[in-house]
Motif scaffolding. Structure first.
Motif, PDB file in Angstrom:
ATOM      1  N   LEU A 177     -28.782  69.180  19.123  1.00 45.45           N
ATOM      2  CA  LEU A 177     -27.795  68.866  18.098  1.00 45.45           C
ATOM      3  C   LEU A 177     -26.449  68.665  18.778  1.00 45.45           C
ATOM      4  O   LEU A 177     -26.062  69.448  19.648  1.00 45.45           O
ATOM      5  CB  LEU A 177     -27.714  70.016  17.096  1.00 45.45           C
ATOM      6  CG  LEU A 177     -26.945  69.795  15.788  1.00 45.45           C
ATOM      7  CD1 LEU A 177     -27.592  68.691  14.980  1.00 45.45           C
ATOM      8  CD2 LEU A 177     -26.927  71.100  14.987  1.00 45.45           C
TER       9      LEU A 177
ATOM     10  N   ALA B  36     -32.604  71.985  12.690  1.00 47.20           N
ATOM     11  CA  ALA B  36     -31.233  71.572  12.991  1.00 47.20           C
ATOM     12  C   ALA B  36     -30.440  71.390  11.703  1.00 47.20           C
ATOM     13  O   ALA B  36     -29.273  71.795  11.608  1.00 47.20           O
ATOM     14  CB  ALA B  36     -31.235  70.281  13.801  1.00 47.20           C
TER      15      ALA B  36
ATOM     16  N   MET C  91     -26.982  64.408  14.654  1.00 48.07           N
ATOM     17  CA  MET C  91     -28.366  64.715  14.977  1.00 48.07           C
ATOM     18  C   MET C  91     -29.030  63.484  15.596  1.00 48.07           C
ATOM     19  O   MET C  91     -29.251  62.486  14.898  1.00 48.07           O
ATOM     20  CB  MET C  91     -29.134  65.138  13.723  1.00 48.07           C
ATOM     21  CG  MET C  91     -30.544  65.640  14.023  1.00 48.07           C
ATOM     22  SD  MET C  91     -31.562  65.772  12.515  1.00 48.07           S
ATOM     23  CE  MET C  91     -30.639  66.943  11.546  1.00 48.07           C
TER      24      MET C  91
END
Length: 447
Positions: A63, A320, A310
């Motif tokens: 991320l 995430a 992302m």
């Protein structure tokens, strides 16, 4: 990793809530490293080059969290290298649009996609010497918004009777209005620019004619609204009321307050405290801060303390998203005081940027009043806030954000060398500067 970084504590909290999850924070370089401006720039360029390569090759299984967002995310989104976060947002039952400042989040859209989720934001703003606005007959009871034309019109009128008046406090540069105004001359939807227009040429000429000449060089660019308020108070009374300024070991800070040149205004990255000042008009000698719009009516959003991205190559996207959602969700406790190794009363909003979550913002604004009272007791600040009603200030911010907000980060084309050639070194004419800007931006738009 820095325990002064709120992301560290958010990650730590999330791992405690999810014992089987491990979050590793990997910084490009530590805050403790001392780097020159050139070394820092080289390190930063190298980092973003490597990041783009890993995104393009499908190796980015992490991320992305950027504290400055120098990464140009628009081409990455259009190339399909970043996830469209609307997919997760719109299908998550825990997310309610009414809990967020949606105009801010929507300002990160690229072609209808949401490649970036902001954690917090600032607004482009400015504070003004109140006595000069009153001299001009400006009705402060109705003044709410300003733009570049307003500022330059006021300044030029004042120069007729105050020929030595400087525009910006502590002379940070003649290009201070370029940032909010850039959105007037770049159209990201049509991929066109109009820096070669007569309007922009006039803008260049007017801003070149302002005074930007601080006699004491070591205070250049040190100005902010707090110091300007203290400087105006010192000019009116001969008193320094701040314990911090009285006892600082840095001579330039005292010089900012006691020896800075008489100036009309100062630019402001509007944070939580500034929004309270904006709402209550808390200064004695300054008017504002007021949002500074572009002359075509757009409010600049500066997401300068945290944005999530992302990569499409990330393997565990759902996890995430859960962490990203946790970071921007409403909190029961605005502090990180539950940790023995983190004593004190450090708050959730360590950056003092405005959170995108409305309930968090309302409660933070309410608690900021008490924080300022505490700081005032030590003589650092210059403001005394009245009590804040969270719902009222959230409604006020909703009104402010109704003025066509745009994300300044989308306009991150590097043209500083041309602005310096024109404003600082005076090596080129306004026409030549406009031509160079037009050429550079056209290349950037079509890369």
């Amino acid at each position: 990793q820095s325990t002064g970084d709120h992301l560290y504590w958010l990650a730590r909290e999330f791992m405690e809530l999810h014992p089987n999850v491990q979050i590793l924070l990997d910084y490009d370089y530590k805050n403790s490293e001392f780097l020159s401006r050139e070394e820092s720039r080289m390190r930063e360029n190298s980092f973003y080059t490597n990041l783009r390569m890993e995104l393009a090759s499908g190796e980015a299984d992490y991320l992305i969290y950027s504290a400055t967002l120098d990464l140009d995310f628009t081409p990455l989104a259009r190339s399909g290298l970043l996830e469209d976060l609307w997919t997760y947002w719109e299908n998550d039952p825990d997310i309610r649009d009414e809990d967020y400042f949606m105009p801010v989040i929507e300002s990160f859209e690229v072609d209808g996609m949401l490649p970036v989720l902001p954690y917090s934001f600032y607004l482009t703003g400015g504070c003004f010497n109140k006595s000069y606005l009153e001299e001009l007959g400006v009705d402060l009871s109705v003044l709410q918004l300003v733009d570049s034309d307003d500022i330059l019109d006021w300044y030029e009128r004042l120069r007729e009777t105050h020929p030595d008046l400087q525009l910006f406090f502590t002379a940070p540069g003649k290009d201070g209005l370029f940032v909010p105004e850039i959105v007037n001359y770049i159209d990201l939807e049509s991929n066109t620019a109009r820096f070669d227009s007569p309007e922009f040429l006039t803008f260049l000429q007017r801003t070149q004619d302002v005074i930007n000449d601080e006699p004491i060089q070591d205070i250049v660019g040190w100005g902010n609204s707090y110091y300007m308020e203290m400087a105006l108070h010192y000019g009116a009374t001969g008193e320094i009321t701040s314990y911090f300024v009285q006892n600082t070991s840095l001579p330039q800070i005292k010089n900012v307050v006691t020896k800075s040149r008489d100036s009309f205004c100062t630019t402001v990255m509007v944070n939580i405290y500034d929004t309270i000042s904006m709402f209550q008009q808390s200064y004695d000698y300054l008017a504002g801060p007021y949002p500074v719009l572009s002359t075509n009516g757009h409010l600049g959003i500066l997401a300068d303390h945290g944005e999530f991205m992302m990569p499409t190559s990330m393997k565990n996207k759902e996890l995430a998203w859960e962490f990203m959602k946790y970071c921007i969700s409403e909190r029961e406790d605005l502090t990180f005081n539950g940790y023995d190794d983190f004593p004190g009363t450090d708050t959730f909003f360590t950056s003092i940027a405005i959170p995108v979550n409305k309930p968090n913002y309302g409660r933070m604004a309410e608690e900021s009043v008490e924080q300022v009272k505490f700081v005032n007791g030590n003589g650092y600040e210059v403001l005394d806030f009245e009590p804040v009603n969270g719902e009222e200030i959230v409604a006020f911010m909703d009104e402010v954000l109704s003025h066509s907000p745009v994300n300044i980060g989308k306009y991150n084309v590097d043209v500083q060398e041309f602005l310096d050639e024109y404003y600082v070194n005076e090596l080129i004419t306004a026409e030549e500067c406009a031509d160079k800007l037009q050429g550079r931006v056209e290349i950037w738009l079509n890369e």
